[in-house]
Design an enzyme around this catalytic site. Structure first.
Site, PDB file in Angstrom:
ATOM      1  CD1 TRP A 151      -2.667   1.616   0.380  1.00  0.00           C
ATOM      2  CD2 TRP A 151      -2.112   1.911   2.535  1.00  0.00           C
ATOM      3  NE1 TRP A 151      -3.416   2.652   0.868  1.00  0.00           N
ATOM      4  CE2 TRP A 151      -3.103   2.849   2.187  1.00  0.00           C
ATOM      5  CE3 TRP A 151      -1.623   1.900   3.843  1.00  0.00           C
ATOM      6  CZ2 TRP A 151      -3.602   3.781   3.102  1.00  0.00           C
ATOM      7  CZ3 TRP A 151      -2.119   2.826   4.750  1.00  0.00           C
ATOM      8  CH2 TRP A 151      -3.092   3.747   4.371  1.00  0.00           C
ATOM      9  CG  ASP A 178      -2.358  -3.045   7.202  1.00  0.00           C
ATOM     10  OD1 ASP A 178      -3.501  -2.909   7.680  1.00  0.00           O
ATOM     11  OD2 ASP A 178      -1.875  -2.257   6.355  1.00  0.00           O
ATOM     12  CB  ALA A 198      -7.512  -2.917   5.467  1.00  0.00           C
ATOM     13  CE  LYS A 234     -10.237   0.019   2.746  1.00  0.00           C
ATOM     14  NZ  LYS A 234      -9.591   0.841   1.783  1.00  0.00           N
TER      15      LYS A 234
HETATM   16  C1  LMR Z   1      -6.627   1.967  -1.118  1.00  0.00           C
HETATM   17  O1  LMR Z   1      -5.591   1.303  -1.081  1.00  0.00           O
HETATM   18  O2  LMR Z   1      -7.121   2.382  -2.180  1.00  0.00           O
HETATM   19  C2  LMR Z   1      -7.373   2.258   0.159  1.00  0.00           C
HETATM   20  O3  LMR Z   1      -6.722   1.681   1.231  1.00  0.00           O
HETATM   21  C3  LMR Z   1      -7.677   3.692   0.332  1.00  0.00           C
HETATM   22  C4  LMR Z   1      -6.472   4.517   0.667  1.00  0.00           C
HETATM   23  O4  LMR Z   1      -6.545   5.215   1.677  1.00  0.00           O
HETATM   24  O5  LMR Z   1      -5.469   4.478  -0.053  1.00  0.00           O
END
Ligand code: LMR
Length: 398
Positions: A127, A208, A210, A243
């Protein structure tokens, strides 16, 4: 003073949403930021959350502060959802957080106090915000090999070798499920091997998580987290409700440490609370109160799990549909991997030029590295989308 500030580099996910809003192409599609979308392109509020919200409006009597550590009942519900009933919870110190990023921020600050010399290893790729979150706490961030773009597989041997070469007390961040951005998770046997190397090297993992419920189901998606919680003497957990409860802007999450003893867990929790106090004083309560109500009421909980499962099934069917449409238009199995990956994201093996043409000429907005939010697709646009990709892939190779 402020004239010394430099314009920051744009965030590759967020800048896309801004450009999308300006785009005038009819039928444009935002496949960037990771949010669930319905067939009309909206991100709906779960009916179970709306029910809880109505009840809250009727019965709420105060908005006085809760505490920097947050609502303990909410926290217990989330720990149960994540860890199941089999794991002893007295070695966990946990606080409420401002979403998943807030959880990682709290964890990073406390870990930096505990061991500022540790290197934090992140998967390559990961990420976009991970590096900055850990560097902001003061850590040196490094990457471990994770995904092979050539054949959409895990670089497992290189990953293990990286752990073996790390220092004792280094930190490895893993994605609990639905890896962002690759949609590719370790198999159970690989998790077992990884955890055994973590144990022998004295590594502290941060999980992590999510996307619980968006991969193979609520229980299945928690398997790796539960295994780590069962096997490791120490670990950290960053949980996001954005989410899987659809409460993105309400910013709800949990930060937890698993410690060797109950006493250490209490101290770790107090430290997380101090970090929260110093950073923003108190977490918001609106979203966490809704999650608490949903998880505390068997009827609402069943309805919520059903809604989430429908989203999960829809995303899997979009994956299948896109893989078939691309096979048809490209006449090659290049994109078959999409069908077996899970969660919202996959990386499409497309050049930066193709991604830009798709965005500028067709209004299909993918992140620059080829990440697609599968949940942003609809069955109606599938053929057009696959055709546009096939045409660009042909142009690229001819
Ligand atoms: C993403 O990866 O698109 C989500 O986790 C939203 C973000 O905050 O980047």
């Amino acid at each position: 003073m402020l004239e010394t500030l430099q314009q920051p580099k744009p965030d590759k996910i967020l800048s896309l949403s801004a450009e999308f809003a300006r785009c005038a192409i009819p039928g444009k599609l935002n496949l960037g930021i990771g949010v669930f979308r319905d067939n009309a392109g909206n991100t709906p509020i779960f009916a179970s959350i709306k029910d809880a919200e109505r009840e809250k409006l009727k019965t709420e009597k105060t908005k006085v502060y809760v505490s920097p550590e947050g609502d303990p009942v909410f926290l217990d519900h989330i720990l149960d959802l994540l860890l199941g009933s089999e794991i002893e919870k007295n070695r966990f110190g946990r606080v409420q957080s401002v979403g998943g990023a807030g959880a990682l921020t709290l964890i990073a600050r406390v870990l930096f106090d505990a061991n500022p010399n540790a290197t934090v290893y992140l998967p390559d790729p990961t990420w976009v915000n991970h590096v900055a979150l850990f560097e902001m706490a003061g850590f040196k961030a490094a990457f471990y090999p994770y995904y092979n773009h050539q054949n959409a597989s895990i670089r497992f041997e290189e990953l293990i070798a990286t752990v073996e070469n790390a220092k004792s007390n280094d930190i490895f961040l893993v994605h609990g499920c639905c890896h962002n951005p690759t949609g590719t998770d370790l198999k159970k046997e690989q998790w077992r091997q990884l955890v055994s190397v973590f144990l022998s090297k004295g590594i502290l993992p941060i999980v992590d998580i999510a996307y619980q419920g968006f991969g193979n189901g609520l229980e299945e998606d928690a398997w790796a987290t539960r295994y780590i919680a069962k096997m490791m003497p120490e670990a950290a957990f960053a949980y996001s409700c954005s989410k899987n409860f659809g409460i993105y802007r309400d910013r709800v999450g949990l930060a937890a440490f698993l410690s060797k003893t109950e006493k250490e867990a209490k101290i770790a929790q107090a430290q997380l609370g101090v970090s929260a106090r110093n950073l923003y004083s108190m977490p918001p309560n609106h979203g966490s109160a809704l999650v608490r109500s949903v998880l505390a009421d068997q009827g609402l909980k069943t309805a919520w799990a059903h809604e989430l499962n429908e989203m999960r099934v829809k995303v899997q069917s979009l994956r299948k549909n896109l893989a078939s449409a691309l096979r048809l238009h490209i006449d090659a199995p290049t994109f078959d991997f999409l069908e077996t990956q899970i969660g919202m994201f996959s990386l499409l093996p497309l050049s930066a030029v193709v991604i830009e043409v798709l965005r500028r000429e067709k209004g299909f907005f993918l992140v620059g590295d080829g990440r697609i939010n599968m949940a942003g697709l609809t069955h109606d646009v599938m053929d057009n989308f696959a055709k546009a990709i096939a045409q660009q892939v042909r142009n690229q190779t001819s």
